[in-house]
Motif scaffolding. Structure first.
Motif, mmCIF file in Angstrom:
data_model
loop_
_atom_site.group_PDB
_atom_site.id
_atom_site.type_symbol
_atom_site.label_atom_id
_atom_site.label_comp_id
_atom_site.label_asym_id
_atom_site.label_seq_id
_atom_site.Cartn_x
_atom_site.Cartn_y
_atom_site.Cartn_z
ATOM 1 N N THR A 187 -42.655 28.275 -4.841
ATOM 2 C CA THR A 187 -42.342 29.618 -5.335
ATOM 3 C C THR A 187 -43.656 30.327 -5.640
ATOM 4 N N GLY A 188 -43.878 31.441 -4.977
ATOM 5 C CA GLY A 188 -45.113 32.172 -5.223
ATOM 6 C C GLY A 188 -45.399 33.137 -4.099
ATOM 7 N N THR A 189 -46.509 33.831 -4.261
ATOM 8 C CA THR A 189 -46.868 34.898 -3.322
ATOM 9 C C THR A 189 -47.882 34.376 -2.310
ATOM 10 N N TRP A 190 -47.567 34.596 -1.038
ATOM 11 C CA TRP A 190 -48.478 34.247 0.045
ATOM 12 C C TRP A 190 -49.488 35.378 0.214
ATOM 13 N N PRO A 191 -50.784 35.139 0.383
ATOM 14 C CA PRO A 191 -51.424 33.850 0.593
ATOM 15 C C PRO A 191 -51.934 33.184 -0.681
ATOM 16 N N PRO A 236 -55.623 38.946 5.084
ATOM 17 C CA PRO A 236 -55.628 37.560 4.583
ATOM 18 C C PRO A 236 -54.259 36.888 4.683
ATOM 19 N N PHE A 237 -53.202 37.674 4.613
ATOM 20 C CA PHE A 237 -51.843 37.135 4.767
ATOM 21 C C PHE A 237 -51.705 36.506 6.159
ATOM 22 N N VAL A 238 -52.121 37.266 7.185
ATOM 23 C CA VAL A 238 -52.003 36.789 8.568
ATOM 24 C C VAL A 238 -52.954 35.617 8.811
ATOM 25 N N GLY A 257 -42.173 33.655 3.187
ATOM 26 C CA GLY A 257 -41.251 34.751 2.865
ATOM 27 C C GLY A 257 -39.866 34.350 3.357
ATOM 28 N N ALA A 258 -39.528 33.100 3.051
ATOM 29 C CA ALA A 258 -38.358 32.456 3.676
ATOM 30 C C ALA A 258 -37.036 33.071 3.256
ATOM 31 N N GLY A 259 -36.988 33.715 2.086
ATOM 32 C CA GLY A 259 -35.711 34.215 1.595
ATOM 33 C C GLY A 259 -34.729 33.061 1.489
ATOM 34 N N TYR A 273 -43.829 44.152 6.330
ATOM 35 C CA TYR A 273 -43.826 45.503 5.749
ATOM 36 C C TYR A 273 -43.923 45.476 4.213
ATOM 37 N N ASN A 274 -43.808 44.269 3.636
ATOM 38 C CA ASN A 274 -43.977 44.154 2.174
ATOM 39 C C ASN A 274 -45.427 43.882 1.796
ATOM 40 N N VAL A 275 -46.278 43.665 2.793
ATOM 41 C CA VAL A 275 -47.603 43.116 2.505
ATOM 42 C C VAL A 275 -48.684 44.173 2.714
ATOM 43 N N VAL A 332 -41.748 29.019 1.552
ATOM 44 C CA VAL A 332 -42.505 29.713 0.508
ATOM 45 C C VAL A 332 -41.849 31.059 0.281
ATOM 46 N N ASP A 333 -41.589 31.395 -0.968
ATOM 47 C CA ASP A 333 -41.072 32.731 -1.277
ATOM 48 C C ASP A 333 -41.422 33.061 -2.723
ATOM 49 N N GLN A 334 -41.591 34.362 -2.993
ATOM 50 C CA GLN A 334 -41.888 34.733 -4.379
ATOM 51 C C GLN A 334 -40.623 34.770 -5.221
ATOM 52 N N SER A 335 -39.452 34.645 -4.578
ATOM 53 C CA SER A 335 -38.192 34.677 -5.321
ATOM 54 C C SER A 335 -37.580 33.276 -5.424
ATOM 55 N N THR A 361 -34.765 32.577 -6.776
ATOM 56 C CA THR A 361 -33.321 32.662 -6.499
ATOM 57 C C THR A 361 -33.049 32.491 -5.013
ATOM 58 N N MET A 362 -33.882 33.157 -4.199
ATOM 59 C CA MET A 362 -33.716 33.031 -2.745
ATOM 60 C C MET A 362 -33.909 31.571 -2.327
ATOM 61 N N LEU A 363 -34.934 30.936 -2.890
ATOM 62 C CA LEU A 363 -35.235 29.549 -2.487
ATOM 63 C C LEU A 363 -34.125 28.592 -2.903
ATOM 64 N N PRO A 421 -26.534 42.388 13.880
ATOM 65 C CA PRO A 421 -26.585 42.981 12.537
ATOM 66 C C PRO A 421 -26.469 41.888 11.474
ATOM 67 N N ARG A 422 -27.143 42.100 10.340
ATOM 68 C CA ARG A 422 -27.146 41.063 9.299
ATOM 69 C C ARG A 422 -26.191 41.389 8.172
ATOM 70 N N ALA A 423 -25.561 42.557 8.257
ATOM 71 C CA ALA A 423 -24.793 43.007 7.102
ATOM 72 C C ALA A 423 -23.335 42.596 7.181
ATOM 73 N N GLY A 475 -35.130 45.199 -4.394
ATOM 74 C CA GLY A 475 -34.281 44.016 -4.217
ATOM 75 C C GLY A 475 -33.149 44.266 -3.225
ATOM 76 N N PHE A 476 -32.521 43.185 -2.820
ATOM 77 C CA PHE A 476 -31.462 43.235 -1.810
ATOM 78 C C PHE A 476 -30.238 42.487 -2.308
ATOM 79 N N PRO A 477 -29.032 42.883 -1.883
ATOM 80 C CA PRO A 477 -27.872 42.019 -2.154
ATOM 81 C C PRO A 477 -28.115 40.685 -1.443
HETATM 82 C C1 SAM Z 1 -36.507 40.903 3.771
HETATM 83 S S1 SAM Z 1 -36.547 39.290 3.082
HETATM 84 C C2 SAM Z 1 -36.534 38.256 4.563
HETATM 85 C C3 SAM Z 1 -36.161 36.835 4.282
HETATM 86 C C4 SAM Z 1 -36.122 35.880 5.488
HETATM 87 N N1 SAM Z 1 -37.443 35.664 6.051
HETATM 88 C C5 SAM Z 1 -35.163 36.371 6.517
HETATM 89 O O1 SAM Z 1 -35.600 36.825 7.588
HETATM 90 O O2 SAM Z 1 -33.947 36.309 6.260
HETATM 91 C C6 SAM Z 1 -38.253 39.203 2.591
HETATM 92 C C7 SAM Z 1 -38.558 37.997 1.738
HETATM 93 O O3 SAM Z 1 -39.969 37.870 1.636
HETATM 94 C C8 SAM Z 1 -40.321 37.557 0.302
HETATM 95 N N2 SAM Z 1 -41.722 37.997 0.167
HETATM 96 C C9 SAM Z 1 -42.216 39.247 0.341
HETATM 97 N N3 SAM Z 1 -43.554 39.252 0.237
HETATM 98 C C10 SAM Z 1 -43.933 37.955 -0.008
HETATM 99 C C11 SAM Z 1 -45.191 37.310 -0.212
HETATM 100 N N4 SAM Z 1 -46.345 37.963 -0.142
HETATM 101 N N5 SAM Z 1 -45.183 35.981 -0.477
HETATM 102 C C12 SAM Z 1 -44.016 35.290 -0.530
HETATM 103 N N6 SAM Z 1 -42.810 35.848 -0.330
HETATM 104 C C13 SAM Z 1 -42.762 37.162 -0.068
HETATM 105 C C14 SAM Z 1 -39.276 38.254 -0.542
HETATM 106 O O4 SAM Z 1 -39.137 37.638 -1.816
HETATM 107 C C15 SAM Z 1 -38.023 38.108 0.318
HETATM 108 O O5 SAM Z 1 -37.302 36.924 0.010
#
Ligand code: SAM
Length: 263
Positions: A114-118, A144-146, A69-71, A137-139, A89-92, A94-96, A211-213, A34-36
């Motif tokens: 809310t859910g996991t792509w694809p 199939p994602f691409v 993965g909109a965050g 890098y999370n996938v 679309v995002d699996q979180s 809270t982010m959405l 920088p994003r921080a 997770g991230f702040p």
């Molecule tokens: C590092 S954050 C980037 C968020 C945003 N795209 C940005 O650039 O600010 C990655 C996001 O991708 C989401 N995520 C990762 N794998 C995913 C998947 N397979 N399906 C949907 N969301 C995913 C995470 O929950 C997180 O919100």
């Protein structure tokens, strides 16, 4: 199971090599994941990046954007306007929620899934432009994602990633605290190989992103990295001593990968 050819397999194997050894994970006082949330807040003034420019080129006035993965919406909201419709679309959840609040303030109603792509792609309609920033890098099963990104774009897909794996900047700390050698890859070239294998010839542009921080002070940065390293708060002074500015936070060396979709 991972689908696709050798590049997809190699991508998955390299990502798997980042798994934290079970004995370290078992001793972690808090989840290292997770991230702040403030790290991924959508800025009020979107930076002028190649990723934004490439998306704008393909976006008609009032057109539609799908952000996967909109965050909190940094990629998709940067296109409103001219985009008139945004699906996120995002699996979180809270982010959405953060994204919906920000979209409302910009006068656009965001549709969220809310859910996991694809896996959830069937619930989502096509859009003029599909954006996907800092997700690849999370996938592990990337083919199939691409493919689902391409299938949902009427005009263009724009993917943004850091050129190196996001965790590579903490490798010296893993060695210091745990005596553990961490991997380096995958990186940008592996991502390009993966896309080519999936039948996509992407345009590619490296750039330095702002920088994003901005809102993360040093104390929060140290605490975040200490959690990532599966340590308890007593390690903070030592982490502080060894942690270079920005290490472990989204890197500024980024790349935009984009491809057009035949009408
Ligand atoms: C590092 S954050 C980037 C968020 C945003 N795209 C940005 O650039 O600010 C990655 C996001 O991708 C989401 N995520 C990762 N794998 C995913 C998947 N397979 N399906 C949907 N969301 C995913 C995470 O929950 C997180 O919100």
């Amino acid at each position: 199971m991972v689908s696709g050819g050798p590049a997809a397999q190699r991508w998955a194997e390299q990502l798997a090599s980042w798994a934290i050894p079970e004995e370290i994970l078992a001793r972690a006082p808090e989840s290292p994941w997770g991230f702040p949330p403030e790290l991924f807040a959508a800025p009020d003034q979107p930076p002028d990046t190649p990723s934004r420019r490439r998306a704008l080129e393909a976006l008609p006035e009032g057109g539609s954007v799908l952000d996967v993965g909109a965050g909190a919406g940094a990629a998709g909201l940067a296109l409103v306007p001219p985009a008139g419709r945004l699906t996120a679309v995002d699996q979180s959840a809270t982010m959405l929620e953060a994204l919906v609040a920000k979209a409302g303030a910009r006068g656009v109603e965001a549709q969220t899934v809310t859910g996991t792509w694809p896996e959830v792609a069937g619930q989502v309609g096509p859009a003029d432009v599909v954006v996907c920033h800092h997700v690849l890098y999370n996938v592990a099963d990337a083919a199939p994602f691409v493919a689902a990104l391409t299938e949902h774009a009427r005009r263009r897909v724009v993917v943004e990633i850091t050129t190196a794996h996001p965790q590579a900047g903490l490798n010296h700390l893993w060695r210091h605290f745990h005596g553990l050698d961490r991997p380096e890859g995958p990186g940008l070239e592996d991502a390009i190989a993966l896309l080519r294998e999936a039948g996509v010839e992407p345009g590619a542009e490296r750039f330095e992103r702002p920088p994003r921080a901005g809102d993360l002070d040093r104390r929060s940065h140290v605490a975040f990295v200490r959690r990532r390293l599966c340590l308890d708060p007593s390690a903070d002074p030592e982490v502080d001593r060894l942690l270079p500015p920005g290490a472990g936070l989204p890197a500024t060396e980024a790349a935009c990968l984009w491809w057009d979709v035949a009408p």
